[in-house]
Write an enzyme that holds these catalytic residues in place. Structure first.
Site, PDB file in Angstrom:
ATOM      1  CB  ALA A   2      -7.687   1.955   5.288  1.00  0.00           C
TER       2      ALA A   2
ATOM      3  CG  ASP B 205      -0.201   2.653   8.018  1.00  0.00           C
ATOM      4  OD1 ASP B 205       0.152   4.492   8.428  1.00  0.00           O
ATOM      5  OD2 ASP B 205      -1.205   2.207   7.862  1.00  0.00           O
TER       6      ASP B 205
ATOM      7  CB  THR C   5      -5.399   3.524   0.896  1.00  0.00           C
ATOM      8  OG1 THR C   5      -5.852   2.229   0.418  1.00  0.00           O
ATOM      9  CG2 THR C   5      -6.860   4.252   1.162  1.00  0.00           C
TER      10      THR C   5
END
Length: 495
Positions: free
Chosen positions: A14, A242, A264
């Site tokens: 991200a 992912d 993240t």
């Protein structure tokens, strides 16, 4: 195998992306990063979008370097990304604008409108996906509700990794693990949910057939090969979410474990052969697709986002703190002094994160963290305790004790967080590999080449190839007391 197999994983996170070459010799895989780039979303007008042309340019640069470095031995490539987001193509295959970012505000208030047509409990029963306003189903319905001219002109929808691979090959597919993040997929049949599409007036023709991890999508288009001076390499559907690639590379030796894919976002859960769908799970757990036919029963936790946002804010002010510096500061700060709920909606949007953490602590009657060290310690303590809370919920839902936690991903470079997670959960934490997503991506490509047959073989290769660190729990009584205070803070906010 007679020769080393060279494969390329292009992993988009991200906030950044990178290209990694994986060389597999039949026993071990060696990873080598060849390209790294920033992924910076763009505010334009009232929207927040991904800069897709720039990101596709970085993909092409990755392929060019891969072809140059490996010569005639470049075998294949695969792309993995974050979940839920998508692009729209017109009837000529042209991209109808840059894809929206999942944090864009167009989904504000949309969940309530969807639930008028399809109640929340029914949507969960049909898809098993945790209710979050970032989900594809809500993004897409916001376009339907707003009579989007882009949607009216669209012939097909492709999720982010599928979109990248379409422009490499000309082939359209919806890879299973990424499609499962959408809130549109039936987790039992692994096909699109007819009821969801019908109730929300989503045209089935928008969606491509499901393709499963380890299948060859196609080969590089001739024009792409000529532009990049690349050979006739295969493009593979890896586990292109992912998280699914990262979990495939968990070096577990038994099926009884919890995993945390830490970046993240933190994704914490277990692997399952069947969906776990009931009223208790619906409160905060999701059933997403994994490799080798597995389902990932897990919770989405706001992970290192709070740290990343604080660092971005401090960098802009000229602090120059590295993540290592931040970890050292936190290690010297008073532990368990104050807490936040990382999943609070207060922390969803970018900007002003330190002030929002301070406001949360003030509003809940806690000691307010003022220094950078206190703020960082508040974040990592809170995240470790969120993992503890999630572990308790997981064990209740699966009905058995999870004796060990495997942590993978870039977040395990924060050794303090790994140790605090062991302390908070009272379970050994096995950390590694850092490069789990790339390793999983690469080794699923090896399955497509017929060099690996099972997920167990993938995990043996991971154990052969990467260092693993074990953290044992410490200070049990102190952390139990801290956990009780943390739960009281979270309850207070929930009321």
């Amino acid at each position: 195998m007679s020769q080393t197999l060279n494969m390329l994983a292009v992993d988009y996170g991200a906030s950044s992306g990178r290209a990694v070459v994986g060389s597999y010799d039949g026993n071990k895989v060696a990873l080598r990063e060849i390209h790294r780039f920033q992924n910076e979303p763009v505010h334009i007008g009232s929207g927040l979008i991904w800069d897709f042309p720039r990101l596709f340019h970085e993909l092409k640069q990755s392929i060019r370097r891969f072809a140059a470095e490996t010569g005639g031995s470049a075998a294949s490539l695969a792309v993995d990304t974050w979940g839920v987001d998508f692009g729209l193509l017109d009837r000529d295959g042209h991209l109808l604008g840059n894809p929206y970012h999942y944090r864009d505000t167009r989904t504000d208030g949309i969940m309530e409108q969807v639930f008028q047509l399809l109640p929340e409990d029914r949507l969960y029963a049909l898809t098993g996906i945790q209710t979050m306003q970032i989900n594809t189903v809500f993004q897409l319905y916001s376009m339907i509700r707003g009579s989007s001219p882009m949607l009216a002109a669209a012939e097909s929808l492709l999720f982010t990794p599928d979109l990248f691979q379409y422009f490499l090959t000309g082939e359209k597919a919806a890879e299973y693990s990424i499609a499962s993040t959408s809130g549109l997929l039936d987790p039992y049949s692994k096909t699109w949910s007819t009821e969801v599409l019908e109730r929300l007036n989503i045209p089935p023709s928008l969606l491509s057939p499901i393709a499963f991890p380890g299948a060859v999508l196609g080969s590089l288009d001739k024009k792409v090969r000529e532009e990049l001076l690349a050979g006739d390499m295969k493009v593979v559907n890896t586990a292109s979410h992912d998280t699914a690639s990262a979990v495939a590379a968990v070096p577990a030796e038994s099926s009884s474990y919890a995993y945390i894919s830490c970046g993240t976002w933190s994704l914490m859960g277990v692997e399952s052969d069947t969906p776990i769908i009931n009223d208790r799970a619906r409160l905060s757990f999701t059933n997403e697709g994994g490799a080798a036919g597995k389902l990932l029963f897990m919770k989405n936790i706001t992970g290192l986002w709070l740290l990343q946002e604080c660092k971005r804010e401090w960098d802009a002010a000229g602090s120059g703190l590295s993540y290592g510096d931040m970890q050292s500061l936190a290690a010297r700060a008073t532990p368990l002094a104050c807490f936040v709920d990382p999943n609070s909606d207060r922390f969803m949007a970018p900007g002003g994160m330190a002030a929002r953490i301070q406001a949360f602590c003030s509003d809940t009657g806690q000691r307010v963290p003022h220094s950078k060290a206190e703020l960082i310690r508040c974040i990592v303590d809170s995240l470790a305790l969120k993992y503890r809370q999630t572990l308790d919920e997981l064990e209740e839902l699966v009905g058995y004790r999870l004796p060990v936690i495997h942590m993978v991903g870039g977040g395990i470079q924060n050794e303090l967080l790994c140790q605090l997670t062991a302390n908070a959960t009272g379970r050994p934490v096995i950390a590694g590999p850092v490069e789990a997503t790339s390793a999983g991506n690469i080794l699923i490509q090896a399955m497509a080449h017929g060099e690996i047959g099972t997920i167990e073989e993938i995990r043996q290769v991971v154990r052969n190839s990467f260092p693993i660190v074990r953290y044992e729990p410490e200070h049990a009584a102190h952390w139990e007391e801290g956990y009780e205070r943390y739960k009281a803070v979270v309850r207070q906010i929930a009321l």
